[in-house]
Scaffold this active site. Structure first.
Site: not given
Length: 726
Positions: A15, A18, A414, A619, A623
């Protein structure tokens, strides 16, 4: 000091309490910086100084009453560790419980089927101390550590019901026995844990499916011979032969042959992708109809598939910020429940003087209070959400990113390679003379033959679309000036044309139009006489907007997300793209190092909205600072590794629809987390008072407790029905 990250499995947790206990034990170790323990995956992730050893961490877990297990190649998927519980204890428990349940069912009809007291004692003892032994073991370890967990509550509750029955039996009151409570409670909890285990197994299907994509062997060409080797032995620059229909074993580049590649399990791309010489292929994809020869570019550990699996595992192992609330509650949950049960016993006992009934009410409190559902509420939703996202080509780095993404107000893009294709195309042409479009293109293509300049490639690509293209021949010249059929031709910028005293006739409006659209403009001219150069045509080049960009932006607007473009391109080109896509804001002529500052300005918002959550999509290498500065960085998987490492989310395809999909799955996952936490708290907030007030039979409480965990996991699994737009 250098920081390292350790991962290992933790067995025997039941649980949220624990989880809290294991984390507390690990945090006590000098040099431990951060700890995250996941109940659903049964995995601990520990950040620590380099002088902290894995064995020290595992020993601390064992001392806390649990069992730490190293992660190896054999158990990395969790299959051996998180094995689904056996059905046989459940079958035995049900068979033993039936004789206790039937008398209760038939009693209203006047049928008295109660077993003899001695037989009840035998069956109940087998269930209590045989099938229920795990609750005693775990509960005892918890008590020794001055902590508490679900198993301790179950052990105390069922022992109370069993002990009361034994007491009654010894004193000759065999008509008031409560063995059925302990037997049925243990049976229901075992059933609940088995159903929970089965459901948890389904939450790990994403990792299992990705791991299954790893081929075991590869056909490698060495010393002019083809040998079959384990994939782990394949080296960079090895030549691998891949037959039609086989799964591609390595990342590499095709050096011979052509085929198609089914990458659906890796990128979510539903259609096979055509591949030929110099194209990249990814390990785990399925080769189509052709035989291809591939030169290996990455070994197994550095392959795209391995990185995908690593990212998904990382996301599923880390905790979402909302989980911290649960952790704080779990730390005090069991002691509070024990106190409530004691108060219930004393109040009912002193007021009614019926201590047997008071004990049963206290048992009901202990049994219904299940911190298990609290522990599973967040991680199961995270596991299913990140898993289904990965299946559609959306890789989420961690749970915090998944949670943050649902609050995004602005997505900043971008331009080049993100909103656009990333390479210029000849999109418009205006002819000033009497030549046909075919003649103009033929001349321009002849002048550009063999050139590697992007604009030259754009002209050649356009020329090949026409039948005359095959008749183009290279001619001697100086690149942009050539002599064809004894006529000198010039191809270049407006400035160069003016230096040649070229004759511009009524073309200023067209030039202005091309500039307004953001085109890169080139002119084709010829030497008409010794002192006269005339313009034949002007070409408009542009980085073409991606086909799905407009509808992808519309999808973001439907999610009430504003869109902004940050680009280093000129204002005219940026404005044209912004108008075509109906972007909310366009910021042009931004230097790469200044993009992060613009992200910060967007985050500050305005007078009405003091702060925006901003996602940046890019990409390229330039960036990376903006991706890191944004609340969420989203890298296009078609871009560079630097951008992917700086981002929180990676899109395995260049499809812009995936951005809206990522926000959508984040919102749905976060909603599931909130729903799960509501139900987990609801069971306890409603059930505990009802049990304390005497309105819940202990067996009903046991059923409710078992149902709480199952319902939370099942609710999370509903996320698997999610479908992407792309």
């Amino acid at each position: 000091m250098k920081t390292v990250e350790y991962n290992f499995f933790v067995k025997e947790m039941s649980c949220a309490s624990c989880v809290s206990r294991v984390e507390k034990a690990l945090k006590k170790i000098d040099g431990v910086i951060d700890v995250s323990v996941n109940l659903a995956t049964e995995k601990a992730t520990v950040a620590a100084n380099a002088n902290v050893e894995l064995e020290t961490l595992m020993a601390a877990v064992d001392k806390a009453g649990y069992h730490a297990v190293k992660i190896t190649e054999q158990n990395a998927s969790g299959e051996e560790i998180n094995q689904q519980a056996s059905i046989w204890p459940i079958v035995i428990a049900v068979l033993f419980a039936i004789p206790f349940v039937l008398p209760m069912l038939f009693e209203p009809f006047g049928w008295h089927l109660m077993m003899p007291a001695w037989l009840q004692l035998i069956l109940a003892s087998i269930v209590q101390f045989g099938l229920g032994a795990k609750f005693y073991r775990s509960g005892f370890k918890s008590a020794i550590a001055l902590s508490g967990n679900m198993d301790l509550l179950v052990a105390i509750g069922t022992s109370a019901a069993y002990g009361l029955s034994v007491y009654q039996l010894i004193n000759g009151h065999d008509d008031h026995l409560y063995f059925e409570s302990s037997v049925v409670i243990i049976t229901l909890i075992l059933i609940g844990k088995w159903l929970e285990s089965r459901a948890k197994h389904q939450t790990t299907q994403a990792i299992k499916a990705l791991s299954a994509l790893r081929p075991q062997v590869a056909l490698v060409r060495r010393n002019e011979q083809e040998v079959t080797l384990p994939v782990s032995q394949v080296q960079i620059n090895d030549i691998v032969v891949i037959k039609p229909g086989e799964r591609i074993p390595v990342d590499g580049v095709i050096i011979e042959g052509s085929s198609s590649s089914d990458e659906s399990m890796l990128t979510g791309e539903s259609f096979p992708v055509n591949k030929t010489v110099n194209d990249k292929v990814t390990g785990g994809a399925i080769n189509g109809e052709g035989l291809i020869i591939v030169k290996t570019t990455a070994i197994l550990a550095d392959s795209t598939l391995s990185k995908i699996i690593e990212m998904v595992e990382s996301a599923q192992a880390k905790k979402a910020p909302i989980q911290r609330i649960v952790d704080r509650i779990s730390a005090i949950f069991v002691p509070v429940i024990l106190l409530i049960a004691l108060i219930t016993l004393l109040i009912w006992g002193f007021i009614t003087q019926d201590w047997q009934q008071a004990l049963l009410h206290a048992v009901a409190v202990l049994v219904i209070a299940c911190p298990c559902a609290l522990g599973l509420a967040t991680p199961t939703a995270i596991m299913v959400g990140t898993g289904v996202a990965a299946r559609h080509g959306i890789l989420i780095k961690d749970a915090e990113a998944l949670e943050t993404l649902h609050n995004i107000n602005i997505v900043a893009f971008d331009k080049t390679g993100t909103l656009t294709v990333g390479k210029p195309e000849l999109v418009e042409m205006d002819i000033m003379g009497t030549e046909t479009p075919e003649q103009i293109l033929s001349i321009a293509a002849s002048m550009q033959a063999g050139s590697e300049h992007p604009l030259a490639k754009a002209i050649l690509a356009k020329a090949k679309q026409f039948s005359y293209g095959q008749n183009i021949t290279s001619v001697s010249g100086s690149g942009v000036m050539a002599t064809i059929d004894n006529i000198d031709y010039y191809l270049g910028s407006e400035r160069w044309m003016k230096s040649l005293n070229a004759y511009f006739v009524d073309m200023q409006d067209k030039i202005s139009e091309f500039n307004h659209k953001g085109y890169t403009v080139s002119f084709l001219a010829k030497q008409q006489s010794e002192d006269k150069v005339v313009i034949l045509a002007l070409f408009g080049f542009s980085d073409v907007i991606k086909e799905e960009a407009k509808t992808a932006i519309e999808a973001l607007h439907q999610l009430n997300v504003k869109t902004v473009m940050l680009t280093g391109d000129n204002q005219n080109a940026a404005n044209y793209v912004g108008q075509q896509l109906a972007l909310d804001k366009v910021v042009a002529e931004v230097l790469p190092q200044d993009k992060a500052d613009h992200i910060y300005q967007l985050q500050q918002g305005d007078k009405q909205v003091h702060h925006y959550k901003v996602a940046m999509v890019g990409d390229g290498i330039n960036d990376a600072p903006a991706l890191a500065a944004a609340d969420i960085g989203i890298a296009m998987g078609t871009g560079t590794d630097v951008a992917m490492h700086a981002s929180s989310i990676t899109l395995m395809r260049g499809n812009l629809f995936l951005i809206a999909d990522a926000i959508d799955i984040s919102r749905r996952t976060y909603n599931k987390i909130k729903q799960n936490l509501f139900w987990a708290f609801f069971y306890n907030l409603i059930g505990i008072p009802l049990a304390a007030l005497g309105f819940l039979n202990p067996m009903i409480a046991g059923a409710a407790m078992a149902l709480s965990s199952v319902s939370v996991v099942t609710n999370a699994l509903l996320l698997k029905r999610w479908k992407a737009r792309s």
